[in-house]
Design an enzyme around this catalytic site. Structure first.
Site, PDB file in Angstrom:
ATOM      1  N   ASP A   8       0.820  -0.946  -0.047  1.00  0.00           N
ATOM      2  CA  ASP A   8       0.060  -0.095   0.152  1.00  0.00           C
ATOM      3  C   ASP A   8       0.754   1.112   0.036  1.00  0.00           C
ATOM      4  O   ASP A   8       1.605   1.374   0.984  1.00  0.00           O
ATOM      5  CB  ASP A   8      -0.864  -0.024   1.363  1.00  0.00           C
ATOM      6  CG  ASP A   8      -1.696  -1.315   1.316  1.00  0.00           C
ATOM      7  OD1 ASP A   8      -1.097  -2.411   1.140  1.00  0.00           O
ATOM      8  OD2 ASP A   8      -2.759  -1.121   1.961  1.00  0.00           O
ATOM      9  N   HIS A  68     -10.316   1.107   1.051  1.00  0.00           N
ATOM     10  CA  HIS A  68     -10.320   2.759   0.970  1.00  0.00           C
ATOM     11  C   HIS A  68     -10.474   2.961  -0.475  1.00  0.00           C
ATOM     12  O   HIS A  68     -10.125   4.279  -0.689  1.00  0.00           O
ATOM     13  CB  HIS A  68      -8.859   3.428   1.537  1.00  0.00           C
ATOM     14  CG  HIS A  68      -8.675   3.282   2.976  1.00  0.00           C
ATOM     15  ND1 HIS A  68      -9.584   3.930   3.764  1.00  0.00           N
ATOM     16  CD2 HIS A  68      -7.965   2.398   3.875  1.00  0.00           C
ATOM     17  CE1 HIS A  68      -9.000   3.706   5.090  1.00  0.00           C
ATOM     18  NE2 HIS A  68      -8.098   2.862   5.129  1.00  0.00           N
ATOM     19  N   HIS A 153      -6.523  -8.389   0.350  1.00  0.00           N
ATOM     20  CA  HIS A 153      -6.354  -7.200   0.934  1.00  0.00           C
ATOM     21  C   HIS A 153      -7.245  -7.699   2.380  1.00  0.00           C
ATOM     22  O   HIS A 153      -8.714  -7.330   2.287  1.00  0.00           O
ATOM     23  CB  HIS A 153      -7.185  -6.292   0.443  1.00  0.00           C
ATOM     24  CG  HIS A 153      -6.774  -4.822   0.965  1.00  0.00           C
ATOM     25  ND1 HIS A 153      -5.683  -4.230   0.545  1.00  0.00           N
ATOM     26  CD2 HIS A 153      -7.524  -4.065   1.869  1.00  0.00           C
ATOM     27  CE1 HIS A 153      -5.409  -3.141   1.531  1.00  0.00           C
ATOM     28  NE2 HIS A 153      -6.643  -2.943   1.947  1.00  0.00           N
TER      29      HIS A 153
HETATM   30 FE   LIG Z   1      -3.817   0.357   3.115  1.00  0.00          FE
HETATM   31 FE   LIG Z   2      -6.790  -1.661   3.633  1.00  0.00          FE
END
Ligand SMILES: [Fe+2]
Ligand SMILES: [Fe+2]
Length: 273
Positions: A8, A68, A153
């Site tokens: 990320d 997100h 994820h």
């Molecule tokens: Fe993240």
């Molecule tokens: Fe995340």
């Protein structure tokens, strides 16, 4: 072939680390395909189309995301037109964008990337295991494509390990993302799949998972929100893995962790057979 998967990207520190270091890294290690999770690339929350393009221009072949993904509302629009942008495949069918894509690597290989989100301590999406299996029904490794990469994820390492176990021998690699903390369990599973519970983040590690430390400390200690979470602004460290796959089977031969920057101990790459 060699695949680089980076964790990320968090804020400007993560973006700068990627744009500064990725081109040289690809060159030095002869990387054929690059995937990066970009879910926190815009101020720590979501991703804009300009930032997505910046990551692609730096050398990424595919950008994955997670919980997100929609923090920047424009993602709901550009997810439809940017083929190299993925959101978790187990969102409901009406959700914009796509959760998997087939891409051509620099060496001409066909690479399927699947982005999926776990269910433990995460937003309530559809069954991640069934969602990935549906993608694999139409694409068998070594027959229909040369490599299959899965970005799992998720919060819980147990759920990530279950995904690795279910997909062992069926995909090239399963990498965990989301916690922003790299784990040291990168290995080749018995069936030949490269696996790591979390590849960490690209961002400033002098932080709380990429964010400036003051607000998270205040929230943890006082149980009160006193402001917004903002990304830490120091130098970024790149974190991820390089997997070398077998040309004939598409399975992983080696997996190496890669950490380049001021804060994490090891540098490039530490090869695990
Ligand atoms: Fe993240
Ligand atoms: Fe995340």
């Amino acid at each position: 072939m060699k695949v680089l998967f980076l964790g990320d990207i968090v804020g400007r520190a993560g973006r700068d680390a990627v744009t500064d270091q990725l081109p040289g890294l690809v060159e030095r290690h002869g990387i054929d395909f690059v995937a990066i999770n970009g879910e926190n690339a815009a101020g720590g929350f979501g991703i804009t189309e300009d930032i997505f393009q910046l990551i692609i221009d730096a050398g990424a072949d595919c950008v994955t995301t997670g919980n997100h993904v929609w923090d920047q509302k424009e993602a709901l629009v550009f997810a439809e037109r940017q083929d190299r942008f993925l959101r978790p495949v187990n969102f409901p069918p009406s959700t914009p964008g796509r959760g998997a894509g087939m891409f051509i690597a620099k060496n001409g290989a066909q690479v399927l990337v699947i982005n999926v989100m776990g269910q433990l301590f995460m937003p309530d999406l559809d069954d991640p295991f069934a969602a990935v299996e549906r993608q694999l029904e139409s694409c068998r490794l070594g027959r229909d494509c040369d490599a299959i990469l899965v970005d799992m994820h998720a919060e819980a390492t147990s759920e990530k390990q279950v995904m690795g176990d279910i997909l062992d021998g069926l995909v090239t690699m399963v990498v965990g993302t989301h916690t922003h903390v790299p784990t040291a369990d990168h290995r080749i599973l018995p069936g030949g799949t490269g696996y790591i519970s979390d590849i960490g983040m690209c961002g400033d590690y002098d932080s709380i998972i990429g964010m400036d430390k003051e607000e998270p400390r205040h929230r943890a200690v006082n149980k009160i929100r006193s402001g917004r979470l903002t990304p830490a602004q120091g130098s970024g460290t790149l974190s991820g893995v390089i997997v070398e796959s077998d040309e004939a089977t598409g399975l992983a031969r080696t997996i190496a962790s890669l950490r380049i920057g001021p804060h994490l101990q090891s540098s490039e790459p530490d090869i695990a057979q």
